[in-house]
Design an enzyme around this catalytic site. Structure first.
Site, PDB file in Angstrom:
ATOM      1  N   SER A  68       0.718  -1.130  -0.022  1.00 23.02           N
ATOM      2  CA  SER A  68       0.010   0.184   0.030  1.00 23.02           C
ATOM      3  C   SER A  68       0.745   1.196   0.149  1.00 23.02           C
ATOM      4  O   SER A  68       0.466   2.485  -0.196  1.00 23.02           O
ATOM      5  CB  SER A  68      -0.935  -0.108   1.141  1.00 23.02           C
ATOM      6  OG  SER A  68      -0.107  -0.013   2.313  1.00 23.02           O
ATOM      7  N   LYS A 114      -6.747   3.904   8.391  1.00 22.16           N
ATOM      8  CA  LYS A 114      -5.582   4.948   7.761  1.00 22.16           C
ATOM      9  C   LYS A 114      -5.944   6.232   7.842  1.00 22.16           C
ATOM     10  O   LYS A 114      -5.283   7.299   8.217  1.00 22.16           O
ATOM     11  CB  LYS A 114      -5.228   4.532   6.332  1.00 22.16           C
ATOM     12  CG  LYS A 114      -4.578   3.160   6.376  1.00 22.16           C
ATOM     13  CD  LYS A 114      -4.139   2.721   4.729  1.00 22.16           C
ATOM     14  CE  LYS A 114      -3.587   1.419   4.843  1.00 22.16           C
ATOM     15  NZ  LYS A 114      -3.295   1.047   3.406  1.00 22.16           N
TER      16      LYS A 114
END
Length: 811
Positions: free
Chosen positions: A716, A759
Site C-alpha cells: 500500500s 488509515k
C-alpha cells in the site's frame, strides 16, 4: 538346634573361639531344608568324619542334645575338621538356702509368667521346654531362662554360659528376661494399635453392609448398579426428545452395563460413556428473547459503538421472531486487540437469552480437542463442542471460539480442518464427535469467532463465516467509552464508587416516557462512604489520555491508565482519612480531588507520544512523503524517506555508480518488491516529465522507512514511494499535511488497498488535511462516519498521473 550350611564356615584363627562351650550330641539330622526326605536319627549311631554326609550337598537341619559345659584347653589343629582339647565341667548342684538366690529365682519365675502372658511365641517356648524348668535349682533355672529369650545378644547368652556363680548367673538371666519383657510390651502396643485400626475399619464395613441390606429389604434403596441405571433413565425422561439412533445406543449400553461386574474395567468405560450420552441435553432449548428493544438496550448498556455487530444480532432476532424458530449462525469478529470482540459475545448471549460458553483455540494443535478422543484411549472424552452443550445444558447456546486466527498445526492433525464441519451450516446438523460416535445437531448454536488477522485463517474456514470487521475506535469513541464505561467500572473495582440502591423505579418511569435513553454504567453509581464527592476523572483528562498515552485502536491500554489513576486516588483517599504519610510520588499535589488535564502527569507520568509527525517543517524536505499504514493495532502515519548518493568519476571520466536502489527499514518481501516497482515507475515517469533529467542514471537511491525495528510489509505504500523518488529527482518538496496510500502497478495504475478507515484515523491524528486514495476505495470512504471526513480534502486516483498532479503538480 542349628543349621548346617552347604559350604561350612572355616575357622582360621583360634582366637575366634570362645573359652567355654557346650558338649552336645547330634540327636536328629534333616537333610535338604524344605525337602521331603525323612529325618535321620543319630541317637545310637557312630559318626564317620571322613564321610560325605550321605552325598547330599544341600543344607541340613540339626537337633543337638546338650550334655555339659566344657572349657577349651587348646586348639591342636584347625582342620577342617578342627581338633581341640577340652576339659569337662563337673556337675554343679546347689544345696544352700541363700535368701538372695531364692528371691532371684522367684523373680525369674514371676517374670517368665508375665512375659508368657504378653508374648504368645514366648508362651509356646515355655510350654515346649517346661520339663527343663526347675525352680529349686538356680543353675538350671538360669539356663532355662536364658535359652527361651529371643531378645538377648550372643555376647549376653555366652556370659550366662560361662558364669559359674549361681547368683551372678541368675542376675544375668534376669537381665535377659527383663529385656524380653520390654520388647514384648512394645510388640503388644504396636499390635494393639494395628488391631484397633483394622477393627475400626472392619466395624464400619460391616455396619455399612448391614445398613445396605436393611435398606434393600425395606425397599428404600437398590444396589449401586440399579441406582446408576435408574439415574440415567430419569435423566433421559427430562429431555423433550431423544433421537431414535441415540436411544438405541443408550439402551444397548444399559443392557451391557447390567451384565458387567462393577469391579471390571469395562464397567467404568461403559459408565463414563453413558454419563456423556445421557449428559448431553438432547433438544433442550433455552427460551429466547425476541424483543429487539430489550436486546438493543442490553447491547448498548455494556458496549459503545460496534454498530455492525449489534445490527447483525438484531437481524438474527428479527428473523427468528418472523419464522417462529431460530437457527444458528457463524459470525467472525475481526479487528485489533482491545476492541471488545470477546466481551461483546457475552452481551450477545444475554441479549438473546441464551447460555454462554467460551473456549480459546490459540495454539491448539490437537484435533481431538474439537472432535473428541476415540473411546479406545485411556482418559478419552468428547471435544469442546459436546462439552459446551453439557456445560450449558442447552442445544442453542452462544459458543465463542476465541483466537481462531492463531490455530496451531502439529502431528496430531489440523484443527482448522476439523472446524470446517463445526462451522458449516449445511453439515453441522449431524456433527459427529469421535467419543459419542452419534450425530448431534448443533445447527441451533450461535457460533462467534474472534480474530486479529483474517489473513492467517485458512480460506475454506473463512469462507464459512460471516465476517464483521471492527476497525477500532476513533478519538471521540474512545473518549466516550472511557468516560461512560471504563471510569465508573475502574472506580467501582477500586472502592471509590458503589452501585445505587434507589431510584430504580424513577429510571424505569423515565425510560417509558418519550424517547429512549441509552443506559450506561455511569448513571448507576454513587461515591462510596468516606470518599470525597469530587473524586473523579474529568473529560479533558480522558482526552489527554487518548491523545498522548493510549493511541492504539482498542481501549485496553486506556483501561490500564484509568486503573492506575483510580488506584492512586484510592491510596490518597485512605491515606488522608488515616493521616498516613505518602511518598512524594504518591502524595496529592493539587488542591482538588478531580483528575484533569492539568494534574494528569502526577498520576500517569509524562506523555508517551508527542506527535505523529516526524517533520514539522512545511513543506517537507525533498524526497520525503507521508504514507498511511494499517497494522493490527490500527492506522498510523508512515514516512518514506529517500536520499541520493552521487558517485565520483573513474579514470575514464565516467560515473562510478548510479541506477541502483537500496531499501532499508525491516521491510518484508512484498514491500521490497513494491519498492522495485516504484523505482521503475519513477524512472519512467521522470523520462516523460523531464526527458533531459539524468538524476537516476548518475545517482544511487537509498530509500528508508523510519522505525527500523518495526517489521513492515504490504504494497500500500507504492504511490508514496514513487512520489518520494520523484520529489528527490525533481527537487520539488511536498506539503506536510498531505498523505497518501495505494498500490502502484508497473504501468502506473493505482490499485485498491485495505484499512481505509483506520488509515484516515491515523492521518487525522497526524494533522493531515489532504489525502490521496485509490479510486476503487471510494466505496470504503463513503461508509466512513461523517465526522471523520470533516475538514479533509480527499482525492481519488485511478493512475499515478492524478497522484503526481496533486502532490507535485500545480493543484
Amino acid at each position: 538346634g542349628g543349621v548346617i550350611l552347604p559350604e561350612p564356615e572355616v575357622i582360621t584363627d583360634p582366637s575366634d573361639l570362645y573359652k567355654v562351650g557346650t558338649f552336645a550330641q547330634i540327636h536328629r539330622l534333616t537333610r535338604g531344608m524344605g525337602s521331603s526326605s525323612p529325618p535321620q536319627d543319630f541317637s545310637n549311631a557312630e559318626f564317620d568324619h571322613g564321610g560325605d554326609g550321605g552325598g547330599d550337598s544341600g543344607a541340613a537341619s540339626v537337633l543337638l542334645l546338650a550334655h555339659r559345659r566344657v572349657n577349651l584347653e587348646s586348639v591342636d589343629s584347625l582342620g577342617p575338621p578342627i581338633d581341640v582339647t577340652i576339659s569337662h565341667w563337673p556337675r554343679l548342684d546347689y544345696t544352700g538356702s541363700d535368701d538372695t538366690i531364692r528371691a532371684l529365682c522367684n523373680e525369674i519365675v514371676s517374670t517368665i509368667r508375665e512375659v508368657a502372658q504378653i508374648n504368645p511365641l514366648f508362651r509356646e517356648n515355655v510350654a515346649l521346654f517346661a520339663m527343663r524348668l526347675d525352680a529349686n535349682d538356680p543353675y538350671r533355672l538360669a539356663d532355662f531362662a536364658a535359652s527361651i529369650c529371643s531378645a538377648g545378644k550372643p555376647e549376653d547368652l555366652q556370659a550366662v554360659l560361662e558364669e559359674k556363680d549361681p547368683e551372678m548367673r541368675l542376675h544375668k538371666a534376669l537381665v535377659l528376661l527383663s529385656k524380653e519383657r520390654e520388647v514384648s510390651k512394645l510388640q503388644q502396643e504396636i499390635q494393639s494399635k494395628v488391631e484397633e485400626k483394622m477393627s475400626e475399619a472392619q466395624r464400619k464395613y460391616f455396619l455399612m453392609e448391614q445398613l445396605k441390606s436393611i435398606k434393600k429389604e425395606l425397599g428404600m434403596e437398590r444396589d449401586d448398579k440399579e441406582a446408576v441405571m435408574e439415574k440415567y433413565r430419569k435423566q433421559l425422561a427430562e429431555y423433550p426428545e431423544v433421537p431414535d439412533e441415540v436411544m438405541k445406543t443408550i439402551n444397548a449400553e444399559l443392557d451391557k452395563l447390567s451384565s458387567l461386574e462393577m469391579n471390571s474395567s469395562e464397567y467404568n468405560v461403559t459408565r463414563n460413556y453413558l454419563d456423556w450420552l445421557c449428559g448431553v441435553p438432547w433438544n433442550v432449548m433455552s427460551d429466547e428473547n425476541f424483543d429487539i428493544k430489550e436486546a438493543r438496550k442490553i447491547l448498548d448498556r455494556d458496549h459503545y459503538g460496534l454498530d455492525d455487530v449489534k445490527d447483525t444480532i438484531l437481524e438474527f432476532i428479527a428473523v427468528g421472531k418472523l419464522k417462529g424458530s431460530v437457527q444458528g449462525k457463524i459470525v467472525c469478529l475481526a479487528g485489533p486487540p482491545g476492541t471488545g470482540k470477546t466481551s461483546i459475545a457475552k452481551s450477545v448471549a444475554e441479549a438473546l437469552g441464551r447460555e454462554f460458553y467460551r473456549f480459546s483455540v490459540g495454539g491448539l494443535s490437537n484435533v481431538s480437542e474439537i472432535k473428541g478422543h476415540r473411546r479406545t484411549y485411556i482418559g478419552a472424552m468428547p471435544g469442546k463442542i459436546i462439552q459446551s452443550l453439557k456445560t450449558t445444558g442447552t442445544f442453542n447456546p452462544v459458543i465463542l471460539i476465541d483466537e481462531i486466527d492463531k490455530l496451531g498445526y502439529g502431528h496430531q492433525g489440523d484443527p482448522a480442518s476439523a472446524l470446517l464441519e463445526v462451522l458449516d451450516p449445511s453439515q453441522n446438523s449431524s456433527f459427529l464427535d469421535h467419543y459419542l460416535d452419534e450425530p448431534v445437531d448443533i445447527s441451533k448454536v450461535l457460533f462467534m469467532c474472534t480474530a486479529n488477522e483474517l489473513e492467517r485463517i485458512p480460506g475454506p474456514l473463512l469462507d464459512r463465516m460471516e465476517v464483521i470487521r471492527l476497525s477500532g475506535y476513533d478519538f471521540p469513541e474512545k473518549v466516550a467509552i472511557g468516560e461512560q464505561y471504563l471510569v465508573p467500572k475502574s472506580m467501582k473495582e477500586n472502592g471509590l464508587l458503589v452501585e445505587k440502591e434507589e431510584e430504580a423505579t424513577d429510571e424505569n418511569q423515565s425510560d417509558n416516557k418519550g424517547e429512549e435513553k441509552v443506559a450506561t454504567p455511569l448513571a448507576n453509581y454513587v461515591h462510596a462512604e468516606h470518599v470525597p464527592s469530587t473524586v473523579g476523572i474529568s473529560r479533558d483528562a480522558i482526552e489527554s489520555l487518548v491523545r498522548w498515552y493510549a493511541r492504539e485502536a482498542g481501549v485496553r491500554n486506556l483501561s490500564k491508565y484509568i486503573d492506575k489513576i483510580t488506584r492512586k486516588l484510592a491510596l490518597q483517599v485512605v491515606a488522608e482519612d488515616e493521616g498516613a504519610e505518602l511518598t512524594k510520588k504518591s502524595s496529592r499535589k493539587s488542591e482538588t480531588w478531580t483528575v484533569s488535564d492539568e494534574n494528569l502527569e502526577e498520576y500517569v507520568g509524562k506523555h508517551i507520544f508527542t506527535s505523529d509527525r516526524l517533520y514539522d517543517k512545511d513543506p517537507l524536505p525533498d524526497g520525503i512523503v507521508m504514507g498511511l499504514a494499517y497494522t493490527s493495532m490500527g492506522g498510523s502515519a508512515l514516512y518514506i524517506e529517500t536520499q541520493g548518493i552521487k558517485r565520483g568519476l573513474d579514470d575514464n571520466g565516467k560515473p562510478r555508480g548510479g541506477g541502483t536502489l537500496h531499501a532499508t527499514g525491516k521491510l518484508g518481501d512484498v514491500m521490497k518488491e513494491s519498492s522495485q516497482i516504484a523505482y521503475t515507475v519513477a524512472r519512467a515517469r521522470l523520462a516523460e516529465i523531464d526527458p533531459g533529467n539524468t538524476f537516476f542514471d548518475v545517482t544511487d537511491i537509498h530509500m528508508h522507512v523510519p522505525e527500523g525495528a518495526t517489521p513492515k510489509d504490504g504494497p500500500s505504500a507504492g504511490i508514496a514511494m514513487v512520489t518520494s523518488m520523484l520529489s528527490l529527482a525533481l527537487g520539488k518538496p511536498i506539503r506536510n499535511d498531505l498523505a497518501m496510500t495505494g498500490e502502484v502497478s508497473l504501468t502506473g495504475k493505482v490499485l485498491p488497498v485495505g484499512g481505509i478507515k483506520e488509515k484516515i484515523m491515523g492521518g487525522r491524528r497526524a494533522g493531515i488535511q489532504c489525502i490521496i486514495l485509490p479510486s476503487a476505495n471510494r466505496r470504503d470512504y463513503d461508509e466512513i462516519p461523517d465526522y471523520l471526513k470533516e475538514g479533509l480534502d480527499v482525492h481519488f486516483a485511478e493512475d499515478y498521473e492524478t497522484v503526481y498532479d496533486v502532490a507535485l503538480g500545480n493543484k
